[in-house]
Design a protein around this motif. Sequence first.
Motif, PDB file in Angstrom:
ATOM      1  N   TYR A  10      42.032  36.338  14.887  1.00 39.61           N
ATOM      2  CA  TYR A  10      40.626  35.706  15.118  1.00 39.61           C
ATOM      3  C   TYR A  10      39.554  36.629  14.331  1.00 39.61           C
ATOM      4  O   TYR A  10      39.118  37.662  14.826  1.00 39.61           O
ATOM      5  CB  TYR A  10      40.292  35.466  16.506  1.00 39.61           C
ATOM      6  N   ALA A  61      35.766  35.342  12.593  1.00 33.55           N
ATOM      7  CA  ALA A  61      34.987  34.387  12.417  1.00 33.55           C
ATOM      8  C   ALA A  61      33.312  34.700  12.552  1.00 33.55           C
ATOM      9  O   ALA A  61      33.297  35.999  12.680  1.00 33.55           O
ATOM     10  CB  ALA A  61      35.190  33.324  13.740  1.00 33.55           C
ATOM     11  N   VAL A  73      32.615  38.551  13.985  1.00 37.16           N
ATOM     12  CA  VAL A  73      33.243  38.559  15.242  1.00 37.16           C
ATOM     13  C   VAL A  73      34.808  38.637  15.091  1.00 37.16           C
ATOM     14  O   VAL A  73      35.520  37.828  14.416  1.00 37.16           O
ATOM     15  CB  VAL A  73      33.092  37.006  16.251  1.00 37.16           C
ATOM     16  N   TYR A 110      36.584  39.605  22.384  1.00 40.77           N
ATOM     17  CA  TYR A 110      35.956  39.452  21.294  1.00 40.77           C
ATOM     18  C   TYR A 110      34.770  40.457  20.863  1.00 40.77           C
ATOM     19  O   TYR A 110      33.900  40.908  21.882  1.00 40.77           O
ATOM     20  CB  TYR A 110      35.120  38.094  21.265  1.00 40.77           C
ATOM     21  N   TRP A 112      32.820  39.889  25.437  1.00 41.00           N
ATOM     22  CA  TRP A 112      32.381  38.741  24.863  1.00 41.00           C
ATOM     23  C   TRP A 112      31.201  39.050  24.081  1.00 41.00           C
ATOM     24  O   TRP A 112      30.165  38.499  24.001  1.00 41.00           O
ATOM     25  CB  TRP A 112      32.047  37.630  25.869  1.00 41.00           C
ATOM     26  N   ASP A 113      31.497  39.724  22.730  1.00 39.55           N
ATOM     27  CA  ASP A 113      30.389  40.066  21.795  1.00 39.55           C
ATOM     28  C   ASP A 113      30.655  39.159  20.618  1.00 39.55           C
ATOM     29  O   ASP A 113      31.797  38.750  20.339  1.00 39.55           O
ATOM     30  CB  ASP A 113      30.678  41.424  21.396  1.00 39.55           C
ATOM     31  N   GLU A 114      29.442  38.446  20.254  1.00 37.63           N
ATOM     32  CA  GLU A 114      29.551  37.591  19.042  1.00 37.63           C
ATOM     33  C   GLU A 114      28.335  37.203  18.485  1.00 37.63           C
ATOM     34  O   GLU A 114      27.278  37.881  18.911  1.00 37.63           O
ATOM     35  CB  GLU A 114      29.940  36.278  19.799  1.00 37.63           C
ATOM     36  N   GLU A 154      33.744  29.211  26.410  1.00 42.28           N
ATOM     37  CA  GLU A 154      33.114  29.742  25.692  1.00 42.28           C
ATOM     38  C   GLU A 154      33.570  30.694  24.759  1.00 42.28           C
ATOM     39  O   GLU A 154      32.503  31.508  24.068  1.00 42.28           O
ATOM     40  CB  GLU A 154      32.048  30.628  26.851  1.00 42.28           C
ATOM     41  N   ARG A 155      34.819  31.236  24.912  1.00 47.05           N
ATOM     42  CA  ARG A 155      35.220  32.285  23.996  1.00 47.05           C
ATOM     43  C   ARG A 155      35.267  31.830  22.553  1.00 47.05           C
ATOM     44  O   ARG A 155      35.881  30.518  22.078  1.00 47.05           O
ATOM     45  CB  ARG A 155      36.839  32.479  24.337  1.00 47.05           C
ATOM     46  N   GLY A 156      34.799  32.756  21.727  1.00 50.34           N
ATOM     47  CA  GLY A 156      34.556  32.559  20.071  1.00 50.34           C
ATOM     48  C   GLY A 156      33.295  32.221  19.738  1.00 50.34           C
ATOM     49  O   GLY A 156      32.378  32.126  20.657  1.00 50.34           O
ATOM     50  N   GLU A 165      30.763  24.668  22.968  1.00 47.65           N
ATOM     51  CA  GLU A 165      30.754  25.501  24.301  1.00 47.65           C
ATOM     52  C   GLU A 165      29.353  25.362  24.967  1.00 47.65           C
ATOM     53  O   GLU A 165      28.930  25.784  26.046  1.00 47.65           O
ATOM     54  CB  GLU A 165      31.067  27.049  24.176  1.00 47.65           C
ATOM     55  N   TYR A 205      37.134  28.182  32.128  1.00 51.19           N
ATOM     56  CA  TYR A 205      37.481  28.010  30.879  1.00 51.19           C
ATOM     57  C   TYR A 205      38.212  26.611  30.848  1.00 51.19           C
ATOM     58  O   TYR A 205      37.866  25.759  30.120  1.00 51.19           O
ATOM     59  CB  TYR A 205      38.386  29.105  30.428  1.00 51.19           C
TER      60      TYR A 205
END
Lengths: 432, 169
Positions: free
Chosen positions: A334, A336, A350, A357, A377-379, B107-109, B146, B159
Motif C-alpha cells: 500500500y 498512496a 503513505v 500506515y 494511522w499516519d497519513e 478510516e484506514r488509508g 471515510e 471498521y
Amino acid sequence: MRQMLRAALAFIVMALAARTAMAANDLTIEITKGNDQAIPIAVVPFKGEGTSPGTDVAQVVADDLEHSGRFDPIDRKDLISLPGAGDTLNYSDWKMINANYVVVGKMTPEGNGYKISFELHDVLGQKRVLGQYVSASRDQLRAGAHFIADQIYKKITDVRGAFSTQIAYVSATGTDQNMQFTLNVSDYDGYNARQVLSSNEPILSPAWSPDGKKLAYVSFEGGRPAIYVQQLTSGKRIKLTSFKGINGAPAWSPDGRRLAMSLSKSGHPEIYVMNLADRSLTRLTNSSAINTEPSWSPDGQHILFTSDRSGGPQLYEYTLGSGQVSRKTFTGPYNAGGHYSPDGKNIFMVTRDDSGYHVAKQSLENGRVTVLTKTRWDEAPTIAPNGTMVEYATQRGTQGVLGLVSDDGKAEFVIPSTKGNVREPAWSPFTD
Amino acid sequence: MQFTTTAKTLAAALSFAVIAGCSSGGGTQDGTGSGTMDTDGMTSGTSSQGMNSGQNMNVQMPDVMTIYFEFDQETIQSKYEQVLNGHAAYLKANQSASVVLQGYADERGTREYNLALGERRANAVKQYLVMQGVSASQIEVVSYGEERPAVEGHSESAYAENRRVVFDY
C-alpha cells in the motif's frame, strides 16, 4: 545576582505560562522524539520580554529551530548567564554548556508593539555572525519570532527557513449525520488559526495555489462533492467542477494555471488536468482501476498519482507530453497519497506495513524508502516549501491530530487539537 | 504483494460469481422474476419491469437501508442479496422513486483513495440493482469514503460498521 535573575526569570516564565494557557484556544506542540545529532543552540530569553503580552518570543524561536530537527535548543535552566542584544558575550561560558551558537535579543517598546533586536553568535568562532532587528505589533509577536528563526536558520544551514509559512487543515466534530466540518488556516505550528469555511457536509483535500492566495478544496455541501477555489483574503470562491461522481484531489500546477484532479464522471476515477483560463479538461489516465491523488513535480513535467491498476494502491508517474506512465513504488502492498519534495528528488507518501500506515520518503534517485513516522494511522503528508519538515495527519487516542516530523525522521512532534478531529494538512508555499 | 494480488483476483472472481449467480438465479430468490440479464441490464430490466409491475404495485420499501462489506472488498455478500432484491422490487414497482447509494469506507488509508473505494462499493450495489431490472436512471451513486463514519474508533468492529452502502431515498 544570579539568584535574583533566576527568580525574575522564574516569574517571567510562570507569567508567560499562565498567558499561554489562556491563549491556548488552538494548538500546543509536544515533542515526541528528539534528534541526538542536532546542533546545540542557546536561545536566551530576550531582554525586556517580561513586558511583552503573551508571547515568549525567544521560546517561539527555539521551538521553530527544534521543529526543523537540525537544532537542539539548550534548556533554559541550563543557561549560565542571560545576556541581551548588545551585551558582550563570554564565549567560554557558552562553550562550557556545549552551545555551538547563542541567540540573544532585546525588546524595546515602539508604537503599539516592539522593536525586537536579535543577534546570532558563533561560539566556536567567537564572533557575532548576525545582528538585526524586526518591528512587530503586539498581535504580531509570533510572526516576528518566526521571522527571527528564519534568519537564524538560513545563516547556519544556508537553507531558507519555512517558519513564517502557514498550513490549511480540516477539523471535524461529531459522527455520521451530525457532523460539523471546518476548513482552517493557521501558522505552520498551529497558532493563529482562522476559519475559512464551515459546513455540515465533508470538506477535504485543501491545496494552496502556488502564489499562496487561494485554496482549492473538495466540499460536499449540497450533498454532492465539488471542487471549489477560494480567495483567502476576500473569501470569494467559485465552484470549479461538480460532475457526476467523484470530484476530488485538486492539485495546482507549479505555474498556477492548471489544476489536476480526479473525476469519476466516466464511471471510475481518472486523472484530469483542467486549464483554469477556459476550464477545458484533458484526461490523462485511461484504465478501469482507481486513479486519484495527483501531485505535480516541481518542474511541472510530471504528475504523480495513486492507482490500484496492479492490485493494491501504488504510485505512478505520468509524463506530460509523452503520456508515458511508470510505476514508482514497489515496497509494500500500500503506497498512496504521494507528493514530490520541493527539489524533486524524493517523494513523500503513505505506506502500510504490519504496524500500520506511516509517512515514508522514497528517493527517486536510488529508490530507497525511509519510513519517517511510527504511529499506526499516519497519513496525508505535506511538505514545507524548503523541504525540511513534513506535517501529517495522525491519531492520538481516538482524536485526529497533526504531527510534524523532520524530513529525515529524526525529530517528531505532535500538535494536539483542543477541539475536533484535525486532518488533511496542506503546507503553504513561501508567500513573499 | 503476492498475497494482495491473489486476494484481489480472488475477489474479482467471487464478485463475478455473485453477479453470475444473480443473473441465473435472481428470479428464484425473491420471486420477483427479474429474469436473466446479459450485458444490457437496462433494456432487459425494462422488459422485466413490464412483467412485474402489475403484481408489485404495493411493494413496501425494505426496512434495511444499509449493507456492509469486507475489508478492501466491494463484493456483495450473499447474505445481503435478499435486502438488495427487496430494494430492487421496490424501485421497479415505483418507477418515480429514486435512490442515492452512499458508498463508505473505513478510516484506514488515504481519504481520496477511500472515496474511490466507497464509490466502487456503491457502484457494485447499483450494478446488482440494474441487473435485477431497476432502471439506472433511478439510481445515483455518491461516495463519502471515510467521511461521516457511522461509528468512531479504531476497532475492527467500528471498521466493519463503517464499510457500508446506505440506501438514501
